[in-house]
Design a protein around this motif. Structure first.
Motif, mmCIF file in Angstrom:
data_model
loop_
_atom_site.group_PDB
_atom_site.id
_atom_site.type_symbol
_atom_site.label_atom_id
_atom_site.label_comp_id
_atom_site.label_asym_id
_atom_site.label_seq_id
_atom_site.Cartn_x
_atom_site.Cartn_y
_atom_site.Cartn_z
ATOM 1 N N PHE A 77 0.914 0.980 -3.748
ATOM 2 C CA PHE A 77 1.857 1.300 -2.666
ATOM 3 C C PHE A 77 1.230 1.041 -1.291
ATOM 4 C CE2 PHE A 77 3.367 4.678 -5.777
ATOM 5 C CZ PHE A 77 4.594 4.093 -6.036
ATOM 6 N N TYR A 78 -0.058 1.440 -1.147
ATOM 7 C CA TYR A 78 -0.644 1.543 0.196
ATOM 8 C C TYR A 78 -1.745 0.546 0.510
ATOM 9 C CZ TYR A 78 1.708 6.006 -0.411
ATOM 10 O OH TYR A 78 2.640 6.958 -0.667
ATOM 11 N N TYR A 84 3.937 -0.256 1.309
ATOM 12 C CA TYR A 84 3.820 0.849 2.264
ATOM 13 C C TYR A 84 2.459 0.869 2.957
ATOM 14 C CZ TYR A 84 7.860 2.262 -0.507
ATOM 15 O OH TYR A 84 9.054 2.281 -1.161
ATOM 16 N N TRP A 99 12.535 7.773 6.733
ATOM 17 C CA TRP A 99 12.560 6.620 5.824
ATOM 18 C C TRP A 99 12.554 5.307 6.587
ATOM 19 C CZ3 TRP A 99 11.208 7.491 1.043
ATOM 20 C CH2 TRP A 99 11.391 8.783 0.544
ATOM 21 N N THR A 128 5.470 14.536 -3.553
ATOM 22 C CA THR A 128 4.700 13.305 -3.769
ATOM 23 C C THR A 128 3.224 13.539 -3.430
ATOM 24 O OG1 THR A 128 6.587 11.877 -3.312
ATOM 25 C CG2 THR A 128 4.413 10.882 -3.075
ATOM 26 N N TYR A 129 2.949 13.839 -2.154
ATOM 27 C CA TYR A 129 1.541 13.819 -1.734
ATOM 28 C C TYR A 129 0.718 14.964 -2.326
ATOM 29 C CZ TYR A 129 2.961 9.878 0.940
ATOM 30 O OH TYR A 129 3.453 8.651 1.275
ATOM 31 N N LYS A 132 0.454 14.432 -6.154
ATOM 32 C CA LYS A 132 -0.239 13.275 -6.727
ATOM 33 C C LYS A 132 -1.653 13.038 -6.209
ATOM 34 C CE LYS A 132 1.886 9.228 -7.276
ATOM 35 N NZ LYS A 132 2.723 8.051 -6.989
ATOM 36 N N TYR A 133 -1.918 13.450 -4.964
ATOM 37 C CA TYR A 133 -3.152 12.980 -4.324
ATOM 38 C C TYR A 133 -4.038 14.130 -3.832
ATOM 39 C CZ TYR A 133 -0.323 8.689 -4.151
ATOM 40 O OH TYR A 133 0.465 7.610 -4.477
HETATM 41 C C1 HEM Z 1 15.043 -0.765 -0.145
HETATM 42 C C2 HEM Z 1 14.332 0.284 0.148
HETATM 43 C C3 HEM Z 1 13.376 0.979 -0.771
HETATM 44 C C4 HEM Z 1 13.240 0.925 -2.121
HETATM 45 C C5 HEM Z 1 14.041 0.120 -3.123
HETATM 46 C C6 HEM Z 1 12.151 1.807 -2.465
HETATM 47 C C7 HEM Z 1 11.688 2.029 -3.732
HETATM 48 C C8 HEM Z 1 10.665 2.865 -4.077
HETATM 49 C C9 HEM Z 1 10.146 3.056 -5.411
HETATM 50 C C10 HEM Z 1 10.652 2.344 -6.652
HETATM 51 C C11 HEM Z 1 9.145 3.950 -5.343
HETATM 52 C C12 HEM Z 1 8.255 4.388 -6.489
HETATM 53 C C13 HEM Z 1 8.646 5.661 -7.093
HETATM 54 C C14 HEM Z 1 7.587 6.025 -8.129
HETATM 55 O O1 HEM Z 1 7.204 5.174 -8.925
HETATM 56 O O2 HEM Z 1 7.128 7.176 -8.130
HETATM 57 C C15 HEM Z 1 9.022 4.355 -3.950
HETATM 58 C C16 HEM Z 1 8.117 5.268 -3.491
HETATM 59 C C17 HEM Z 1 7.949 5.579 -2.167
HETATM 60 N N1 HEM Z 1 8.657 5.084 -1.107
HETATM 61 FE FE1 HEM Z 1 10.131 3.713 -1.213
HETATM 62 N N2 HEM Z 1 11.654 2.360 -1.334
HETATM 63 C C18 HEM Z 1 12.364 1.886 -0.282
HETATM 64 C C19 HEM Z 1 12.193 2.174 1.043
HETATM 65 C C20 HEM Z 1 11.248 3.028 1.549
HETATM 66 C C21 HEM Z 1 11.041 3.280 2.951
HETATM 67 C C22 HEM Z 1 11.844 2.682 4.109
HETATM 68 C C23 HEM Z 1 10.023 4.157 3.051
HETATM 69 C C24 HEM Z 1 9.512 4.649 4.360
HETATM 70 C C25 HEM Z 1 8.669 5.615 4.558
HETATM 71 C C26 HEM Z 1 9.581 4.470 1.687
HETATM 72 C C27 HEM Z 1 8.570 5.329 1.350
HETATM 73 C C28 HEM Z 1 8.161 5.598 0.063
HETATM 74 C C29 HEM Z 1 7.083 6.510 -0.256
HETATM 75 C C30 HEM Z 1 6.251 7.307 0.720
HETATM 76 C C31 HEM Z 1 6.951 6.496 -1.652
HETATM 77 C C32 HEM Z 1 5.951 7.308 -2.482
HETATM 78 C C33 HEM Z 1 4.779 6.448 -2.867
HETATM 79 C C34 HEM Z 1 3.761 7.281 -3.650
HETATM 80 O O3 HEM Z 1 4.109 7.783 -4.723
HETATM 81 O O4 HEM Z 1 2.636 7.437 -3.157
HETATM 82 N N3 HEM Z 1 10.345 3.759 0.816
HETATM 83 N N4 HEM Z 1 9.944 3.676 -3.216
#
Ligand code: HEM
Length: 158
Positions: A77-78, A84, A99, A128-129, A132-133
């Motif tokens: 992710f990061y 991200y 978001w 989440t944070y 998980k972390y």
């Molecule tokens: C089209 C838009 C987006 C889609 C399809 C999307 C999809 C996803 C998916 C599939 C996950 C993983 C979930 C998992 O496996 O646990 C995720 C996690 C996450 N998303 Fe997004 N996301 C989108 C936009 C955003 C945006 C704009 C942000 C802005 C902050 C964001 C922040 C996060 C964060 C912080 C996580 C958690 C990651 C982690 O577990 O450390 N996402 N997102």
């Protein structure tokens, strides 16, 4: 007297911060060192930037609400080039709450957020944070904001 000072030390170890400006009561943040002999690790913002994923030999850190997490396990992710990566090496609580991945939102001033957004931020903070972390420290701004409540011991000044 010795017993009283022991109790005081124990109490000062746990500092509790919450925001109760609107109706929504933000989740409490507790600051503590890894163990009772170690002060909490305090990061400056420039120190945190060293862990933004650009150096693959270093862990990846990010902060939410001033709490610094080791998100190396979430490199997909990061890490460098990941979706991200902008969130890494900084406290982008505002972006997480709204978001957004826009540069202008990559900061931690959450004073303009609605109760719903504050709750959303806490949901991610906890769900989440914190889930998980591992926590590796706290940002200086959090300590400064609550300087009156933070003991010298936690600031590593003893
Ligand atoms: C089209 C838009 C987006 C889609 C399809 C999307 C999809 C996803 C998916 C599939 C996950 C993983 C979930 C998992 O496996 O646990 C995720 C996690 C996450 N998303 Fe997004 N996301 C989108 C936009 C955003 C945006 C704009 C942000 C802005 C902050 C964001 C922040 C996060 C964060 C912080 C996580 C958690 C990651 C982690 O577990 O450390 N996402 N997102």
């Amino acid at each position: 007297m010795a017993a009283t000072s022991r109790i005081l030390t124990a109490v000062l170890f746990l500092v509790i911060f919450s925001n109760s400006k609107g109706k929504y009561q933000q989740v409490v943040i507790e600051i503590a060192g890894k163990n009772e002999n170690e002060p909490a690790k305090i990061f400056s913002e420039s120190e945190l930037r060293q862990f933004d994923g650009s150096d693959s030999d270093k862990p990846v850190y990010l902060a939410v609400r001033g709490v610094v997490f080791d998100v190396t396990e979430g490199k997909d992710f990061y890490g460098k080039g990941a979706a991200y990566n902008q969130l890494a090496g900084k406290d982008a609580s505002y972006a997480i709450a709204t978001w957004s991945l826009e540069d202008k939102d990559m900061h931690h001033d959450i004073s303009s957020l609605s109760d719903n957004e504050l709750k959303g931020l806490d949901d991610v903070f906890i769900g989440t944070y914190k889930k998980k972390y591992p926590i590796v420290g706290y940002l200086q701004y959090l300590i400064d904001k609550h300087a009156d409540k933070v003991s010298e011991r936690l600031r590593g000044e003893l």
